[in-house]
Motif scaffolding. Structure first.
Motif, PDB file in Angstrom:
ATOM      1  N   MET A 242       0.641  -1.206  -0.207  1.00  0.00           N
ATOM      2  CA  MET A 242      -0.369  -0.220  -0.282  1.00  0.00           C
ATOM      3  C   MET A 242       0.602   1.228  -0.032  1.00  0.00           C
ATOM      4  N   SER A 243       2.035   1.219   0.225  1.00  0.00           N
ATOM      5  CA  SER A 243       2.471   2.371   0.649  1.00  0.00           C
ATOM      6  C   SER A 243       2.867   2.451  -0.748  1.00  0.00           C
ATOM      7  N   LYS A 244       3.849   1.878  -1.018  1.00  0.00           N
ATOM      8  CA  LYS A 244       4.219   2.098  -2.012  1.00  0.00           C
ATOM      9  C   LYS A 244       3.663   2.454  -3.684  1.00  0.00           C
ATOM     10  N   ILE A 245       2.599   2.024  -3.374  1.00  0.00           N
ATOM     11  CA  ILE A 245       1.289   2.430  -4.739  1.00  0.00           C
ATOM     12  C   ILE A 245       1.627   3.906  -3.759  1.00  0.00           C
ATOM     13  N   TYR A 246       1.044   3.894  -2.766  1.00  0.00           N
ATOM     14  CA  TYR A 246      -0.080   5.441  -2.819  1.00  0.00           C
ATOM     15  C   TYR A 246       1.704   5.833  -3.092  1.00  0.00           C
ATOM     16  N   GLU A 247       2.615   6.557  -2.799  1.00  0.00           N
ATOM     17  CA  GLU A 247       3.977   7.326  -2.833  1.00  0.00           C
ATOM     18  C   GLU A 247       3.337   7.273  -4.563  1.00  0.00           C
TER      19      GLU A 247
END
Length: 408
Positions: free
Chosen positions: A187-192
């Motif tokens: 999720m954090s990579k997708i959000y970034e």
């Protein structure tokens, strides 16, 4: 770079230590300590050494969860464990044996005086986390701590933030396990990368499988049974904070109890569970809950954004992600970047969703490469402080409470 850190030397020098740590973790799992089930490393990429230096580390805290030995410090190629400590002599000696360290101290307060130690991991009781980290930082050492950053005493929020500001060359890290869950990491990579757009709604859940009214795990000073459920919110709140690195600005929370005539504990709390509805700093909403009931053990969460959402167990690139064509394009281009990176061959990913080894490695990398840790002081406060105000709201039957905002 020195060849002393070859893959073969890692394995030969650390195999016994890794076995001891795995045994410790497996025993905790057999004793039904939820979250301590062992996870296998899934990334098949080849790990590349990042430094030929070793950080001299001290470990403190070996209570019911034997936590100081659970994070793979003793198996990391860039770590030398030089001292251990616990208030109880038998526990201290057992910790020293497990991590193969000869030097012991009767308390953290004595350990911090040892000039040979460069960094300390604090696995002490939750109410002592903040004061112990402050003590470590004041003695010029990097510090990592188990969660939460403080427990119950809001005054520690400003105190530890000020101490971190006064020591800008030292690393403070909080080992929030949800941050390195496979799904949250993705999720954090997708959000970034912009694959969610603005997060409109998020959820986080920290739920123990526990019969109503049953006993708590043993804890130093009985802190587990004398607090409030949502004072320990980070396994849930990480599912927004570690994704967006934002904050919650206000909360309305309700609490519940199993018995109508339940007597307040030492903190004046009567709730067995608390559920908060938070407003986020970018105008979204978030629901976070902390309680113990029958059902599946949860350190879980999900997000829904303007162009995509993530809900479910992460297995492949689109097993949990749904979104617009643009969102799917972004996620597809990320490819394996949404998967966690490889750990050193001797370091196990460990318990709590395969997070333990990653927090150890991230902390050591932060020190040696002078990088920001995965959960620094601002994210740590933004995960913990909202729980304090959520409980105040619950005491007032859901009255909306403003939440302080923090910055370095």
């Amino acid at each position: 770079m020195s060849n002393q850190f070859s893959r073969r030397s890692f394995l030969s020098n650390n195999l016994l230590g890794a076995g001891a740590a795995a045994l410790s973790g497996s025993l905790l799992a057999q004793n039904n300590v939820q979250g301590f089930e062992q996870s296998e490393k899934e990334n098949n990429s080849v790990w590349e050494p990042f430094s030929d230096k070793k950080v001299k580390v001290g470990l403190v805290g070996y209570g019911f969860c034997k936590f100081a030995a659970q994070w793979e410090f003793q198996n990391h190629p860039n770590v030398e464990i030089v001292a251990v400590s616990d208030l109880f002599e038998d526990r201290c000696n057992e910790l020293a044996k497990v991590v193969k360290c000869e030097k012991t101290y009767p308390s953290l307060e004595e350990m911090v005086k040892d000039d040979s130690i460069e960094a300390i991991f604090c696995a002490t009781d939750a109410p002592s986390h903040a004061k112990h980290c402050i003590e470590v930082l004041k003695h010029g050492k990097h510090v990592a701590t188990a969660v939460p950053v403080f427990y119950g005493n809001i005054e520690y929020a400003d105190m530890i933030l000020e101490c971190v500001k006064e020591n800008p060359d030292l690393i403070y890290a909080m080992f929030e396990t949800s941050t390195f869950h496979d799904d949250l990491y993705a999720m954090s990579k997708i959000y970034e990368a912009g694959g969610f757009g603005k997060i409109l709604y998020s959820e986080g859940e920290y739920c123990h499988t526990k019969a109503p009214g049953s006993t708590y795990y043993p804890s130093y000073g009985d802190w587990r049974k004398n607090g409030c459920p949502i004072w320990y919110p980070t396994h849930a709140t990480a599912y927004h904070i570690s994704v967006t690195h934002g904050s919650f600005i206000d909360v309305s929370c309700k609490g519940f109890t199993y018995k109508k005539d339940k007597q307040p504990n030492a903190s004046g709390n009567i709730f067995d569970g608390e559920v908060g509805l938070f407003r986020t700093n970018d105008g979204g909403m978030s629901r976070m809950m902390c309680h113990s009931t029958y059902g599946v053990y949860l350190e879980a969460g999900r997000v829904r954004g303007e162009i995509g959402g993530f809900d479910g167990t992460f297995q492949d690139i689109f097993s949990a992600y749904t979104g617009t064509d643009e969102g799917r394009r972004i996620v597809k281009e990320l490819g394996d970047k949404i998967k966690k990176y490889p750990l050193p061959p001797t370091v196990q990913s460990g318990s709590h969703g395969g997070s333990h080894g990653y927090h150890c490695d991230n902390f050591i990398r932060s020190i040696l490469l002078k990088e920001k840790p995965a959960v620094g002081i601002i994210d740590a406060l933004n995960m913990t402080v909202p729980g304090y105000y959520a409980h105040l709201s619950a005491v007032k039957d859901g009255e909306t409470m403003k939440i302080p905002q923090y910055s370095l």
